[in-house]
Scaffold this motif. Structure first.
Motif, PDB file in Angstrom:
ATOM      1  N   PRO A  24       0.826  -1.217   0.000  1.00 32.10           N
ATOM      2  CA  PRO A  24       0.000   0.000   0.000  1.00 32.10           C
ATOM      3  C   PRO A  24       0.858   1.264   0.000  1.00 32.10           C
ATOM      4  CG  PRO A  24       0.192  -0.857   2.220  1.00 32.10           C
ATOM      5  CD  PRO A  24       0.917  -1.833   1.345  1.00 32.10           C
ATOM      6  N   CYS A  25       0.247   2.363  -0.370  1.00 33.20           N
ATOM      7  CA  CYS A  25       0.934   3.648  -0.244  1.00 33.20           C
ATOM      8  C   CYS A  25       1.323   3.820   1.218  1.00 33.20           C
ATOM      9  CB  CYS A  25       0.012   4.775  -0.703  1.00 33.20           C
ATOM     10  SG  CYS A  25       0.743   6.403  -0.503  1.00 33.20           S
ATOM     11  N   ALA A  26       0.338   3.652   2.092  1.00 37.04           N
ATOM     12  CA  ALA A  26       0.586   3.854   3.526  1.00 37.04           C
ATOM     13  C   ALA A  26       0.157   2.642   4.338  1.00 37.04           C
ATOM     14  CB  ALA A  26      -0.182   5.081   4.019  1.00 37.04           C
ATOM     15  N   LEU A  48       7.959  -6.020   0.162  1.00 36.17           N
ATOM     16  CA  LEU A  48       6.720  -5.358   0.584  1.00 36.17           C
ATOM     17  C   LEU A  48       6.984  -3.875   0.865  1.00 36.17           C
ATOM     18  CD1 LEU A  48       3.740  -5.575   1.687  1.00 36.17           C
ATOM     19  CD2 LEU A  48       4.767  -6.138   3.910  1.00 36.17           C
ATOM     20  N   ARG A  49       6.214  -3.001   0.215  1.00 32.42           N
ATOM     21  CA  ARG A  49       6.338  -1.578   0.501  1.00 32.42           C
ATOM     22  C   ARG A  49       5.217  -1.144   1.441  1.00 32.42           C
ATOM     23  NH1 ARG A  49       5.191   3.371  -2.761  1.00 32.42           N
ATOM     24  NH2 ARG A  49       4.308   3.891  -0.750  1.00 32.42           N
ATOM     25  N   GLY A  50       5.424  -0.035   2.117  1.00 37.97           N
ATOM     26  CA  GLY A  50       4.384   0.529   2.978  1.00 37.97           C
ATOM     27  C   GLY A  50       4.971   1.736   3.684  1.00 37.97           C
ATOM     28  N   PHE A  53       5.965   7.125   7.306  1.00 41.01           N
ATOM     29  CA  PHE A  53       6.175   8.577   7.366  1.00 41.01           C
ATOM     30  C   PHE A  53       5.770   9.098   5.996  1.00 41.01           C
ATOM     31  CE2 PHE A  53       9.570   6.595   9.999  1.00 41.01           C
ATOM     32  CZ  PHE A  53       9.155   7.052  11.239  1.00 41.01           C
ATOM     33  N   LYS A  54       4.605   9.723   5.897  1.00 40.29           N
ATOM     34  CA  LYS A  54       4.078  10.083   4.588  1.00 40.29           C
ATOM     35  C   LYS A  54       4.281  11.563   4.262  1.00 40.29           C
ATOM     36  CE  LYS A  54       2.642   7.809   2.128  1.00 40.29           C
ATOM     37  NZ  LYS A  54       3.421   6.988   1.170  1.00 40.29           N
ATOM     38  N   PRO A  55       4.900  11.842   3.129  1.00 41.18           N
ATOM     39  CA  PRO A  55       5.090  13.237   2.711  1.00 41.18           C
ATOM     40  C   PRO A  55       3.844  13.746   1.996  1.00 41.18           C
ATOM     41  CG  PRO A  55       6.156  11.766   1.142  1.00 41.18           C
ATOM     42  CD  PRO A  55       5.446  10.895   2.147  1.00 41.18           C
ATOM     43  N   SER A 194       2.784   3.739 -10.382  1.00 45.60           N
ATOM     44  CA  SER A 194       1.640   4.262  -9.617  1.00 45.60           C
ATOM     45  C   SER A 194       1.711   5.791  -9.543  1.00 45.60           C
ATOM     46  CB  SER A 194       1.612   3.649  -8.219  1.00 45.60           C
ATOM     47  OG  SER A 194       1.733   2.242  -8.291  1.00 45.60           O
ATOM     48  N   HIS A 195       2.791   6.315  -8.936  1.00 43.65           N
ATOM     49  CA  HIS A 195       2.937   7.771  -8.882  1.00 43.65           C
ATOM     50  C   HIS A 195       3.229   8.347 -10.265  1.00 43.65           C
ATOM     51  CE1 HIS A 195       3.504   6.456  -4.742  1.00 43.65           C
ATOM     52  NE2 HIS A 195       2.950   7.609  -4.422  1.00 43.65           N
ATOM     53  N   GLY A 196       3.835   7.539 -11.108  1.00 40.52           N
ATOM     54  CA  GLY A 196       4.184   8.001 -12.456  1.00 40.52           C
ATOM     55  C   GLY A 196       2.979   8.297 -13.327  1.00 40.52           C
ATOM     56  N   VAL A 220       5.095  -0.782  -6.857  1.00 40.25           N
ATOM     57  CA  VAL A 220       3.704  -0.543  -7.251  1.00 40.25           C
ATOM     58  C   VAL A 220       2.774  -0.554  -6.036  1.00 40.25           C
ATOM     59  CG1 VAL A 220       3.350  -3.001  -7.799  1.00 40.25           C
ATOM     60  CG2 VAL A 220       1.893  -1.301  -8.889  1.00 40.25           C
ATOM     61  N   GLU A 221       1.777   0.323  -6.065  1.00 43.34           N
ATOM     62  CA  GLU A 221       0.847   0.424  -4.941  1.00 43.34           C
ATOM     63  C   GLU A 221      -0.375  -0.474  -5.144  1.00 43.34           C
ATOM     64  OE1 GLU A 221       2.013   4.801  -3.201  1.00 43.34           O
ATOM     65  OE2 GLU A 221       0.218   4.679  -4.432  1.00 43.34           O
ATOM     66  N   ILE A 222      -0.678  -1.241  -4.087  1.00 41.56           N
ATOM     67  CA  ILE A 222      -1.879  -2.078  -4.114  1.00 41.56           C
ATOM     68  C   ILE A 222      -2.633  -1.887  -2.798  1.00 41.56           C
ATOM     69  CG2 ILE A 222      -0.724  -3.807  -5.559  1.00 41.56           C
ATOM     70  CD1 ILE A 222      -0.753  -5.683  -3.102  1.00 41.56           C
ATOM     71  N   SER A 231      -4.548   6.993   1.433  1.00 38.52           N
ATOM     72  CA  SER A 231      -3.792   7.827   0.486  1.00 38.52           C
ATOM     73  C   SER A 231      -3.603   7.074  -0.830  1.00 38.52           C
ATOM     74  CB  SER A 231      -2.437   8.236   1.073  1.00 38.52           C
ATOM     75  OG  SER A 231      -1.642   7.113   1.335  1.00 38.52           O
ATOM     76  N   ASP A 232      -3.618   7.824  -1.903  1.00 41.10           N
ATOM     77  CA  ASP A 232      -3.321   7.323  -3.253  1.00 41.10           C
ATOM     78  C   ASP A 232      -4.197   6.160  -3.739  1.00 41.10           C
ATOM     79  OD1 ASP A 232      -1.477   9.310  -3.523  1.00 41.10           O
ATOM     80  OD2 ASP A 232       0.282   8.041  -3.257  1.00 41.10           O
ATOM     81  N   GLY A 233      -5.464   6.161  -3.343  1.00 40.94           N
ATOM     82  CA  GLY A 233      -6.386   5.111  -3.783  1.00 40.94           C
ATOM     83  C   GLY A 233      -6.577   5.069  -5.295  1.00 40.94           C
ATOM     84  N   ALA A 234      -6.606   6.214  -5.941  1.00 39.88           N
ATOM     85  CA  ALA A 234      -6.903   6.271  -7.384  1.00 39.88           C
ATOM     86  C   ALA A 234      -5.843   5.571  -8.231  1.00 39.88           C
ATOM     87  CB  ALA A 234      -7.051   7.727  -7.830  1.00 39.88           C
ATOM     88  N   GLN A 235      -4.650   5.466  -7.675  1.00 42.79           N
ATOM     89  CA  GLN A 235      -3.569   4.818  -8.435  1.00 42.79           C
ATOM     90  C   GLN A 235      -3.234   3.428  -7.906  1.00 42.79           C
ATOM     91  OE1 GLN A 235      -0.810   7.988  -7.623  1.00 42.79           O
ATOM     92  NE2 GLN A 235       0.365   6.796  -6.156  1.00 42.79           N
ATOM     93  N   SER A 236      -3.979   2.986  -6.893  1.00 38.08           N
ATOM     94  CA  SER A 236      -3.693   1.674  -6.300  1.00 38.08           C
ATOM     95  C   SER A 236      -4.466   0.580  -7.010  1.00 38.08           C
ATOM     96  CB  SER A 236      -4.062   1.682  -4.815  1.00 38.08           C
ATOM     97  OG  SER A 236      -3.323   2.665  -4.129  1.00 38.08           O
TER      98      SER A 236
HETATM   99 MN    MN Z   1       1.801   6.877  -2.595  1.00 41.24          MN
END
Ligand code: MN
Ligand code: PEP
Length: 260
Positions: A24-26, A48-50, A53-55, A194-196, A220-222, A231-236
């Motif tokens: 996930p993004c977060a 695994l990403r996650g 600390f979110k900017p 995802s952010h791209g 990649v965000e899932i 956060s970032d649901g539209a690209q997940s």
């Molecule tokens: Mn994100």
């Protein structure tokens, strides 16, 4: 340098493996991370990403779970044995996250935070250095030198799109940075589709292009329920979309690498 964690080198040696870092993004809760971990484990994903600390652009929006998020990552890592990728924004958090994060991410907004880069250079973990959203390729390479000059050459460069006049996509994914960087550096090049793009329907085509152009992998965000993501649901991607991405990538990978 500790060979066990020299992931950047491992990726250069195996370009055909096309590594997927997903998550996930977060980090939102233990339940969310456990659900994602179980799913990714079944598909054989190792990274695994996650973000904890979110900017965030808006200081009033969800800022990440911070230390509590690290606890969740620690717990999930212990059971499911993932390599964890997570962003560090403040040099003071490098030590805090050391026992849990295997690859420190430097986000787009901090690509030219030279104090942070120098501290990253003193660690013995791989650094995933995202491209600044307004950075030229030359500036990005110079930023990587700040890390390398402190002694850490375990660097992964991650193209995540740049700001242009185009607004259809969240950022303009500059895929030409892949062949350019391959001619200029020895670091593995990753792409963040995802952010791209900012749009989940573009994540698969962007990923395929990244593979064809010689990238070493994607981050990649899932999310189990993207519409409810903090956060970032539209690209997940949801789970079915991610499974489809893995399937399509394997087909493409076989056609590129096994028939040579
Ligand atoms: Mn994100
Ligand atoms: C992220 O990975 O969630 C993130 C904030 O990325 P970027 O720094 O590329 O915007």
């Amino acid at each position: 340098m500790n060979k066990e964690i020299n992931i950047a080198e491992e990726l250069i040696l195996n370009p055909s493996q096309f590594t997927i870092i997903a998550g996930p993004c977060a980090v939102e809760s233990y339940e969310q991370m456990e659900c994602i971990a179980k799913f990714l484990k079944r598909l054989g994903i190792k990274y695994l990403r996650g973000g904890v600390f979110k900017p965030r652009t808006d200081p009033k929006s969800f800022q990440g779970l911070g230390v509590e998020g690290l606890e969740i990552l620690r717990a999930v890592k212990k059971i499911y044995k993932f390599k964890i990728v997570s962003e560090i924004m403040d040099p003071r958090d490098i030590d805090l996250a050391y026992d849990c994060v295997d690859i420190y991410q430097v986000g787009s907004r901090n690509m030219q935070n030279y104090s942070l880069l120098k501290e990253m250079g003193k660690t013995d973990k791989p650094i995933l250095l995202k491209r600044g959203m307004s950075a030229t390729i030359e500036e990005w390479i110079k930023a990587s030198e700040y890390i390398a000059l402190e002694g850490n050459e375990n660097i992964i460069l991650c193209e995540r799109g740049i700001r242009t006049f185009e607004t259809y996509t969240r950022n303009t994914l500059d895929l030409m940075s892949i062949p350019i960087l391959k001619s200029k550096t020895n670091y593995p090049i990753f792409v963040d589709p995802s952010h791209g793009t900012g749009r989940r329907e573009l994540v698969l085509p962007a990923t395929k292009a990244a593979l064809v152009l010689g990238a070493s992998g994607i981050i990649v965000e899932i999310h189990p329920k993207p519409e409810q993501a903090l956060s970032d649901g539209a690209q997940s991607l949801n789970f079915a979309q991610f499974e489809n991405l893995v399937r399509e990538l394997n087909l493409l990978k076989n056609s590129i690498y096994e028939k040579e």
